[in-house]
Scaffold this active site. Sequence first.
Site, PDB file in Angstrom:
ATOM      1  N   ARG A 123     147.797  59.816  65.516  1.00  0.00           N
ATOM      2  CA  ARG A 123     148.456  60.949  66.187  1.00  0.00           C
ATOM      3  C   ARG A 123     147.612  62.211  66.216  1.00  0.00           C
ATOM      4  NH1 ARG A 123     152.608  58.661  63.291  1.00  0.00           N
ATOM      5  NH2 ARG A 123     154.000  57.431  64.617  1.00  0.00           N
ATOM      6  N   LYS A 145     140.206  68.491  78.759  1.00  0.00           N
ATOM      7  CA  LYS A 145     140.664  67.285  79.469  1.00  0.00           C
ATOM      8  C   LYS A 145     139.912  66.078  78.903  1.00  0.00           C
ATOM      9  CE  LYS A 145     140.840  68.658  84.163  1.00  0.00           C
ATOM     10  NZ  LYS A 145     140.847  68.106  85.512  1.00  0.00           N
ATOM     11  N   GLU A 187     127.590  70.743  89.725  1.00  0.00           N
ATOM     12  CA  GLU A 187     128.750  71.499  89.222  1.00  0.00           C
ATOM     13  C   GLU A 187     128.415  72.981  89.081  1.00  0.00           C
ATOM     14  OE1 GLU A 187     131.661  70.157  89.069  1.00  0.00           O
ATOM     15  OE2 GLU A 187     131.371  68.007  88.696  1.00  0.00           O
ATOM     16  N   LYS A 225     133.306  78.471  84.078  1.00  0.00           N
ATOM     17  CA  LYS A 225     134.241  77.375  83.768  1.00  0.00           C
ATOM     18  C   LYS A 225     135.293  77.864  82.756  1.00  0.00           C
ATOM     19  CE  LYS A 225     135.777  73.040  82.832  1.00  0.00           C
ATOM     20  NZ  LYS A 225     135.824  71.650  83.188  1.00  0.00           N
ATOM     21  N   GLU A 235     145.985  73.180  84.476  1.00  0.00           N
ATOM     22  CA  GLU A 235     145.766  72.854  85.883  1.00  0.00           C
ATOM     23  C   GLU A 235     147.026  72.877  86.734  1.00  0.00           C
ATOM     24  OE1 GLU A 235     143.853  69.014  86.950  1.00  0.00           O
ATOM     25  OE2 GLU A 235     142.237  70.266  87.673  1.00  0.00           O
ATOM     26  N   ARG A 239     143.129  76.595  88.185  1.00  0.00           N
ATOM     27  CA  ARG A 239     142.066  75.646  87.814  1.00  0.00           C
ATOM     28  C   ARG A 239     141.676  74.750  88.993  1.00  0.00           C
ATOM     29  NH1 ARG A 239     141.750  72.697  81.902  1.00  0.00           N
ATOM     30  NH2 ARG A 239     139.904  71.430  82.283  1.00  0.00           N
ATOM     31  N   ASN A 243     138.189  72.243  91.970  1.00  0.00           N
ATOM     32  CA  ASN A 243     138.243  71.002  92.762  1.00  0.00           C
ATOM     33  C   ASN A 243     137.421  71.071  94.038  1.00  0.00           C
ATOM     34  OD1 ASN A 243     139.919  69.890  90.918  1.00  0.00           O
ATOM     35  ND2 ASN A 243     141.807  70.213  92.070  1.00  0.00           N
ATOM     36  N   HIS A 246     135.571  68.088  95.423  1.00  0.00           N
ATOM     37  CA  HIS A 246     136.016  66.931  94.642  1.00  0.00           C
ATOM     38  C   HIS A 246     137.030  66.043  95.362  1.00  0.00           C
ATOM     39  CE1 HIS A 246     133.822  68.814  91.447  1.00  0.00           C
ATOM     40  NE2 HIS A 246     134.168  67.886  90.577  1.00  0.00           N
ATOM     41  N   HIS A 250     135.464  62.651  95.116  1.00  0.00           N
ATOM     42  CA  HIS A 250     136.016  61.554  94.303  1.00  0.00           C
ATOM     43  C   HIS A 250     136.126  60.273  95.115  1.00  0.00           C
ATOM     44  CE1 HIS A 250     138.052  64.119  90.959  1.00  0.00           C
ATOM     45  NE2 HIS A 250     136.907  63.629  90.562  1.00  0.00           N
ATOM     46  N   HIS A 266     128.658  61.198  89.692  1.00  0.00           N
ATOM     47  CA  HIS A 266     129.738  62.127  90.027  1.00  0.00           C
ATOM     48  C   HIS A 266     129.223  63.367  90.777  1.00  0.00           C
ATOM     49  CE1 HIS A 266     133.445  64.384  89.608  1.00  0.00           C
ATOM     50  NE2 HIS A 266     132.761  65.376  89.072  1.00  0.00           N
TER      51      HIS A 266
HETATM   52  N1  LIG Z   1     136.848  66.168  81.092  1.00  0.00           N
HETATM   53  C1  LIG Z   1     136.327  66.852  82.085  1.00  0.00           C
HETATM   54  O1  LIG Z   1     136.743  67.975  82.376  1.00  0.00           O
HETATM   55  C2  LIG Z   1     135.210  66.243  82.871  1.00  0.00           C
HETATM   56  C3  LIG Z   1     134.514  67.009  83.819  1.00  0.00           C
HETATM   57  C4  LIG Z   1     133.436  66.431  84.475  1.00  0.00           C
HETATM   58  C5  LIG Z   1     133.071  65.115  84.204  1.00  0.00           C
HETATM   59  N2  LIG Z   1     133.800  64.396  83.306  1.00  0.00           N
HETATM   60  C6  LIG Z   1     133.433  63.009  82.978  1.00  0.00           C
HETATM   61  O2  LIG Z   1     132.117  63.014  82.464  1.00  0.00           O
HETATM   62  C7  LIG Z   1     131.469  61.790  82.779  1.00  0.00           C
HETATM   63  C8  LIG Z   1     130.133  62.108  83.376  1.00  0.00           C
HETATM   64  O3  LIG Z   1     129.395  62.874  82.460  1.00  0.00           O
HETATM   65  P1  LIG Z   1     127.828  62.695  82.333  1.00  0.00           P
HETATM   66  O4  LIG Z   1     127.221  62.852  83.659  1.00  0.00           O
HETATM   67  O5  LIG Z   1     127.368  63.536  81.218  1.00  0.00           O
HETATM   68  O6  LIG Z   1     127.705  61.131  81.991  1.00  0.00           O
HETATM   69  P2  LIG Z   1     127.199  60.339  80.700  1.00  0.00           P
HETATM   70  O7  LIG Z   1     127.878  60.776  79.479  1.00  0.00           O
HETATM   71  O8  LIG Z   1     127.255  58.899  81.063  1.00  0.00           O
HETATM   72  O9  LIG Z   1     125.661  60.779  80.584  1.00  0.00           O
HETATM   73  C9  LIG Z   1     124.785  60.439  81.624  1.00  0.00           C
HETATM   74  C10 LIG Z   1     123.560  59.691  81.090  1.00  0.00           C
HETATM   75  O10 LIG Z   1     122.690  60.612  80.464  1.00  0.00           O
HETATM   76  C11 LIG Z   1     122.332  60.139  79.181  1.00  0.00           C
HETATM   77  N3  LIG Z   1     122.079  61.320  78.351  1.00  0.00           N
HETATM   78  C12 LIG Z   1     122.968  62.241  77.920  1.00  0.00           C
HETATM   79  N4  LIG Z   1     122.347  63.194  77.250  1.00  0.00           N
HETATM   80  C13 LIG Z   1     121.044  62.893  77.234  1.00  0.00           C
HETATM   81  C14 LIG Z   1     119.875  63.518  76.710  1.00  0.00           C
HETATM   82  N5  LIG Z   1     119.933  64.698  76.086  1.00  0.00           N
HETATM   83  N6  LIG Z   1     118.678  62.910  76.883  1.00  0.00           N
HETATM   84  C15 LIG Z   1     118.588  61.730  77.557  1.00  0.00           C
HETATM   85  N7  LIG Z   1     119.644  61.102  78.098  1.00  0.00           N
HETATM   86  C16 LIG Z   1     120.860  61.687  77.933  1.00  0.00           C
HETATM   87  C17 LIG Z   1     123.485  59.286  78.736  1.00  0.00           C
HETATM   88  O11 LIG Z   1     123.080  58.353  77.765  1.00  0.00           O
HETATM   89  C18 LIG Z   1     123.878  58.631  80.039  1.00  0.00           C
HETATM   90  O12 LIG Z   1     123.084  57.498  80.276  1.00  0.00           O
HETATM   91  C19 LIG Z   1     132.398  61.054  83.718  1.00  0.00           C
HETATM   92  O13 LIG Z   1     133.066  60.045  83.022  1.00  0.00           O
HETATM   93  C20 LIG Z   1     133.375  62.117  84.182  1.00  0.00           C
HETATM   94  O14 LIG Z   1     134.641  61.596  84.501  1.00  0.00           O
HETATM   95  C21 LIG Z   1     134.839  64.942  82.633  1.00  0.00           C
HETATM   96 ZN   LIG Z   2     133.207  67.413  88.811  1.00  0.00          ZN
END
Ligand SMILES: NC(=O)c1ccc[n+]([C@@H]2O[C@H](COP(=O)([O-])OP(=O)(O)OC[C@H]3O[C@@H](n4cnc5c(N)ncnc54)[C@H](O)[C@@H]3O)[C@@H](O)[C@H]2O)c1
Ligand SMILES: [Zn+2]
Length: 375
Positions: A123, A145, A187, A225, A235, A239, A243, A246, A250, A266
């Site tokens: 929990r 989120k 972004e 942000k 949201e 917020r 979008n 997006h 998406h 993304h």
């Molecule tokens: N919660 C939110 O508000 C929010 C907002 C935007 C995106 N997201 C989510 O985030 C994810 C995308 O994030 P992302 O692009 O960071 O993806 P990710 O976490 O998969 O990282 C991308 C790649 O970069 C590599 N990497 C990360 N840091 C590194 C470093 N310092 N050196 C070398 N390699 C490195 C990782 O191993 C991975 O292969 C998606 O799942 C998306 O839905 C969430």
């Molecule tokens: Zn985004």
Amino acid sequence: MTASSKDVEEHWAGGHPVYLGANVLPMLARWIEFEAPPTQCYVLGDSTTLRNCLPELLAFVPHLQHAEPIEITPGEASKSIEVCNAIWGHLSDREAERGALLVNLGGGVVSDLGGFIAGTYKRGIRHVNVPTSLMGMVDASIGGKTGIDAAGIKNLVGLFRDPLGVYVHVPFLRTLGKRELLNGVAEMIKHGLVRDADHYHAVREAPLHDIGALAALIHRSVAIKCAVVNDDPHEHGARKLLNFGHTIGHALEAHSWESQHRGLLHGEAVAVGMVCEGWLSWRQGLLDRGSLDVLEAHLLGLYKGYAFNDDDHHRLVELMRNDKKNADGGFRFTLLRNIGQAVVDVPVSAAQVSEALDHYRLLVRHHAAHHDPEA
Ligand SMILES: NC(=O)c1ccc[n+]([C@@H]2O[C@H](COP(=O)([O-])OP(=O)(O)OC[C@H]3O[C@@H](n4cnc5c(N)ncnc54)[C@H](O)[C@@H]3O)[C@@H](O)[C@H]2O)c1
Ligand SMILES: [Zn+2]
């Protein structure tokens, strides 16, 4: 913004602080030593972030040296109920208690998954985010989120769960590949477009490979942000500014992972989405033609064109309808009134979306003809 200690900049994002600057890791070290027994600390990362970033984290935060890392496979596929199950079991086997602390060291996959684990295990246990990708630093790790993918839909299951803090250490970006860097830049561009024209132009002109030059821009993006999340943590309204790009983005992202198309990251999908939604902003009489031209030239120059054809429009619109953000049946877009200023909830028809997609394809062809010597 308040300065909490030398060389650390602090912002507030809804229910949690975000720290930036040269001394964030020593600050994290002090906090952890005070707050969490070493036997109850867990570091979650993917194999790449653990290899590239854990040694540096441990050098600054020796208290974590005895924390057994929990390693996941890099990539979106790890945001699954199966991986959650394995981590819940792992924590339980090691007798993690309610007072445990999870340190999420990685990109958005790690912070989304880790935040969800922290919100659900027994929990709820505490967590902090230490983002290592640009996407993580300027977006995913901030705002509470969390979630995983289920039933084939991205982020279908999740919760709002604030980390106790987000610690942004920009030097982690040294090992990040160019494609991943540009993924996060999309972004940052969006932050400027919806809220701060100067920031937009600064990002547009920055030497993106230069982490030092990028650092100040990362700070500004984080501030934007945080400000938007502060206005509307759950949201309901403001917020939605975030979008922009997006709604179509998406759909394109999901589409690119279906069939034989290459998978878009993304941010890459959002870049295409921003071109289409920029055009819709103009079509709706909001954005002037000159600003649209600047935006289109910028994004097409930075991101490779995404190839699709007429037959894909129907599927893309269908994917948009499935997106939870359009639950009322019609499409409501966040569009630009200006560079630096957005409007939320603008009604847009499916026919207009189709026109925007047509426009994008035309632009890509035109851009290729003028910039690719073989075309
Ligand atoms: N919660 C939110 O508000 C929010 C907002 C935007 C995106 N997201 C989510 O985030 C994810 C995308 O994030 P992302 O692009 O960071 O993806 P990710 O976490 O998969 O990282 C991308 C790649 O970069 C590599 N990497 C990360 N840091 C590194 C470093 N310092 N050196 C070398 N390699 C490195 C990782 O191993 C991975 O292969 C998606 O799942 C998306 O839905 C969430
Ligand atoms: Zn985004």
